[in-house]
Design a protein around this motif. Sequence first.
Motif, PDB file in Angstrom:
ATOM      1  N   PHE A   1     -14.274  20.598 -34.691  1.00 54.73           N
ATOM      2  CA  PHE A   1     -15.136  22.161 -35.335  1.00 54.73           C
ATOM      3  C   PHE A   1     -14.940  21.051 -36.711  1.00 54.73           C
ATOM      4  N   VAL A   2     -14.611  20.295 -36.936  1.00 56.01           N
ATOM      5  CA  VAL A   2     -14.492  19.679 -38.568  1.00 56.01           C
ATOM      6  C   VAL A   2     -15.624  19.272 -38.521  1.00 56.01           C
ATOM      7  N   LEU A   3     -15.628  17.919 -37.479  1.00 59.76           N
ATOM      8  CA  LEU A   3     -16.730  17.196 -37.206  1.00 59.76           C
ATOM      9  C   LEU A   3     -17.753  17.862 -36.525  1.00 59.76           C
ATOM     10  N   PHE A   4     -18.264  18.919 -35.909  1.00 59.16           N
ATOM     11  CA  PHE A   4     -19.769  19.455 -35.847  1.00 59.16           C
ATOM     12  C   PHE A   4     -19.983  19.304 -37.244  1.00 59.16           C
ATOM     13  N   LEU A   5     -19.451  20.464 -38.212  1.00 59.70           N
ATOM     14  CA  LEU A   5     -19.823  21.319 -39.878  1.00 59.70           C
ATOM     15  C   LEU A   5     -19.979  19.402 -40.540  1.00 59.70           C
ATOM     16  N   PHE A   6     -19.337  18.526 -40.790  1.00 54.38           N
ATOM     17  CA  PHE A   6     -18.984  17.387 -40.977  1.00 54.38           C
ATOM     18  C   PHE A   6     -20.476  16.595 -40.576  1.00 54.38           C
TER      19      PHE A   6
ATOM     20  N   LEU B   1     -13.329  25.930 -42.048  1.00 58.29           N
ATOM     21  CA  LEU B   1     -12.614  25.323 -43.216  1.00 58.29           C
ATOM     22  C   LEU B   1     -11.711  25.443 -44.166  1.00 58.29           C
TER      23      LEU B   1
ATOM     24  N   ALA C   1      -9.408  21.867 -33.705  1.00 59.86           N
ATOM     25  CA  ALA C   1      -9.435  21.471 -34.838  1.00 59.86           C
ATOM     26  C   ALA C   1     -10.785  20.569 -35.197  1.00 59.86           C
TER      27      ALA C   1
ATOM     28  N   LEU D   1     -11.360  17.161 -42.651  1.00 59.14           N
ATOM     29  CA  LEU D   1     -11.003  16.271 -41.608  1.00 59.14           C
ATOM     30  C   LEU D   1      -9.412  14.552 -42.092  1.00 59.14           C
TER      31      LEU D   1
ATOM     32  N   GLY E   1     -21.238  20.545 -48.258  1.00 61.72           N
ATOM     33  CA  GLY E   1     -20.348  20.064 -46.811  1.00 61.72           C
ATOM     34  C   GLY E   1     -19.931  18.882 -46.415  1.00 61.72           C
ATOM     35  N   VAL E   2     -21.087  18.118 -47.111  1.00 61.35           N
ATOM     36  CA  VAL E   2     -21.048  16.670 -46.377  1.00 61.35           C
ATOM     37  C   VAL E   2     -18.954  15.904 -46.753  1.00 61.35           C
TER      38      VAL E   2
ATOM     39  N   TRP F   1      -9.090  30.983 -31.881  1.00 57.33           N
ATOM     40  CA  TRP F   1      -9.991  30.624 -33.065  1.00 57.33           C
ATOM     41  C   TRP F   1     -11.038  31.320 -32.341  1.00 57.33           C
TER      42      TRP F   1
ATOM     43  N   ARG G   1     -22.745  18.098 -38.985  1.00 60.29           N
ATOM     44  CA  ARG G   1     -24.997  18.949 -39.153  1.00 60.29           C
ATOM     45  C   ARG G   1     -24.546  18.566 -41.053  1.00 60.29           C
ATOM     46  N   GLN G   2     -23.858  18.644 -41.368  1.00 54.34           N
ATOM     47  CA  GLN G   2     -24.132  18.153 -43.236  1.00 54.34           C
ATOM     48  C   GLN G   2     -24.388  16.754 -43.673  1.00 54.34           C
TER      49      GLN G   2
ATOM     50  N   LEU H   1      -8.393  26.481 -42.125  1.00 56.12           N
ATOM     51  CA  LEU H   1      -7.204  24.709 -42.115  1.00 56.12           C
ATOM     52  C   LEU H   1      -7.105  23.739 -43.056  1.00 56.12           C
TER      53      LEU H   1
ATOM     54  N   LEU I   1     -15.536  19.028 -29.290  1.00 57.78           N
ATOM     55  CA  LEU I   1     -16.296  20.907 -29.755  1.00 57.78           C
ATOM     56  C   LEU I   1     -17.303  19.996 -30.715  1.00 57.78           C
TER      57      LEU I   1
ATOM     58  N   LEU J   1      -5.757  16.727 -42.505  1.00 53.69           N
ATOM     59  CA  LEU J   1      -5.607  17.156 -41.180  1.00 53.69           C
ATOM     60  C   LEU J   1      -4.822  15.653 -40.525  1.00 53.69           C
TER      61      LEU J   1
ATOM     62  N   SER K   1     -26.729  19.598 -49.365  1.00 52.01           N
ATOM     63  CA  SER K   1     -25.639  19.552 -48.256  1.00 52.01           C
ATOM     64  C   SER K   1     -25.210  18.473 -48.611  1.00 52.01           C
TER      65      SER K   1
ATOM     66  N   GLY L   1     -16.378  18.426 -45.011  1.00 55.70           N
ATOM     67  CA  GLY L   1     -16.216  17.612 -43.972  1.00 55.70           C
ATOM     68  C   GLY L   1     -14.705  17.010 -44.008  1.00 55.70           C
TER      69      GLY L   1
END
Lengths: 312, 354
Positions: free
Chosen positions: A89-94, B276, A86, B325, B317-318, B77, A96-97, B279, A32, B328, B314, B321
Amino acid sequence: MEVIAGIVAAATPLVYATIGETISEKAGVINLSLDGSILLSAMTGFAAAFVTDSVIIGYLAAMAVSAVIALIVAVTSIELRLNQIAVGFVLFLFARQLALFLGNSYVGVNGPKVPSWDIPLLSEIPFVGTVFFQHNISVYGSFVVIFFAYWFIYRTRPGLVLQGVGERPEAAFARGVPVNRLRYLYTVVGGAMVGMAGAAVSLDQIAGWREGLTTNVGWIALAFVIFGGWHPYRVALACYLYRALLFVAGEFQVQFPDLVQVLTQLPFLLMILMITVINTEWFRRLGDRYPRWRNFLASAAPSGSGQVFVRE
Amino acid sequence: MNDLVRRLRVPVVSVVLALAATWLLLVVVDAPPLDALWQIWNGSLGRLSKIPDTLIAWVPLTLAAAGLIVTFQAGMWNIGVEGQIVMGAIGAAFVVRELSGPPAVVIVAAFVVGALFGIFWALIPGYLRTRFGVHEIFSGVALVFVASAIAVYLIIGPWSRTGVASTSGTDLFEERYWLPTVGADEYSWLAILVAVAAVVAIAVLMRGTRYGLRLKAVGKNHHSAFLMGIPTNAYMLSAFAMCGALAGIAGTVQALGFHHKLVPSISGNYGFLAILVVLLAGFRALWTAPIALFFAAMLVGSTQLSLRLGIDSSLAGVIQGMLVLFILVVGAWQAQRTRRLARRAETATTAGGG
C-alpha cells in the motif's frame, strides 16, 4: 464486429496486469502496489520511449520499474518479514506520487506509439480475423501471455512447483525446492508483466502521459485476480467481460447522460456482489452438488499466499 | 540513556535516509534541494499567514487517522475510508441543502447525518467481511469508486448548479450554515475542537477501556479471542462503524468548513494519506496528531513548489511515501538483528553448557 475488436484491444493493459499479479500470487506474494506500479511504469515507459524514440526501450523501461517495485515487496516480506499489504500500500501511494512528480514535464507531449500490424493470413479470416488479428504487437502479446501463463502453471513441471510454492511452501521445501528463491523469481516476473500493462496504456491505448492516465486499472486488476480464481483463463475472461460492460455502459450514456457516472462504476458493484455470492454458504452447498459449477465460478486462494515462509 | 538511543535509532536513520533520497531526487530533476525544502516549510508552518491552511488540512487527516487506529487495532485494513469521507460529505450536504432552521441545529444535524452516512458506508465492507469473508481491502476500494461516482452524479445531476451542470461542484451552501470561524479566520475552531476530541477519545478508548483491550485481542489473535468468549464479529463491526463515523465527520468538515459545497474530489485523498499517518504512528492514537500535522504541513507547503520553483507539488507525497517505507524497513531490519543476536546468544549458552 469492430466493437468486439475494440473491446478485445481495450482489455490489453488489464490482461497484462491481472496475469502478472496471478503469477506472483500463485507463488505466494501479494503485490498490492499494482495501481501505483502501473502508473509509474506508464510514465517511465512513455518518457523512455520519448527520449530514445524507441517503443521497445519504453516497454523495457516500464517492465524494469515495475519489476523493481515487485522486488521491494518480495525483499521486505521474505527477508524482513514485513506485512506485504502494508508495504504494497505504501508503494502504491509512493509510486503514484513519484509518477506525477517525474512525469510533470511530459504531460500532453506527443510520443511514439506501437504501430498496428495485421497478422498476415490470420487477419483475413472472416470475423475471427477482425476481432483478434487486426491489432498490434501489444494486443497480440496479451493473448500470448494468457495462454502461456495457463500452459506454464498447469501443464509444465516448473509450473507445478510454482503452485506448490504458493500452496504448501513447507512441503515444497521439504522436497528440496528453493521456496524463497522461486518466490523472488515469480514476483519479479509478475511485476515486469504489470509494467507492460503501464506501457500498453501510455504507448498504445492512450499513447501519451497525463495525470490519472491509467484510471484505477491496478485496483480493478487486483480484484479480478480474486474474481477469476487465480486461473489465467477466467481472469482474462473477467477482463474482457469488464470492458464489454463498460462499452454497454457507454451506450447507455446517450440515453441517460446523468447516469453515466454511476453506470461506469456498475462493474465494481457487480464484482462485490459476485465475490460475495461465491463466499456464501448457499453457493458452497450448490458447489458440493454440482462440482462443475463451482470449478467454473470459484476457487480458493493459494493457501500460502501472503504468508512468509520461514525455514525452521 | 541507552534505551533512548535505541528507540530513536529507527526514526533518525529513516529520516536521514528519506532526506538523502529526496535530495537525490531533486538533484535529478535539476531543482535546488535546500530551496525546495525551505519553500515547503515557509509555505506551511514557517509563516503565520499559512498556518490556517495547514490546520485546514490537518483536521480531516487527523479525523480519518484516529478512526483508522480502531480498525487497524482490530486487525483490519479499512482502505475504504476514502469513500467513507465522501459519503459523509454527501450526507452533510444533503442536510444543509434540505433543512432550514437555526444554524446550530442544522450544523449539528449535518454532523450527525454525515457520521451516519460514513458508518453506513463502512459497515458494508465490515458486513461482507464478517458474514461472507470478503476481504475488506477489495470491497473497500470498490466502494471508494462507487462513492465518488455518486458524488459526481449528484453534482452534475440532481444537485447541479442552477442553469449549468459542471463538475466544479454544487452551489455554495448558505453562509450561515458554514462552520463557525473567529473573525476573518479561514479555519473553524469547531473543526479543530472536533479533531482534538476525536484523537483524545480514541486514545482513551484504546488504552483505558475494556472495550479497547478486547478489540486489540480480536486484532492480535482472532481465533483465541473468539474462544475466550469475545463476540468477535460484533467487535469488528463496531470498529468499522467507529472509523466510518469519524471519516463521515471528516467529510462533513470538508463540505461545511472548507469547500462550502460538494465537489467531486471532496475527500482530498486524506483517507489514503491517513493510512500512511497511522503506519508511521505505529498504530498509537496520540501520535497521529503530530504526524498528521507534519503531513498536512508538507502537503500545504508543497503547493509553493510549483509556483516558486516550477516542480510538481506531488513531491510531498513522494517524501511521505519514502519516509513511511524507510521507517517500516529500518524498523524491521532492527527487529531482525535483535532476533539474530538473541538466537546467537542462545546457541552460545547451550554450546557452553554442553
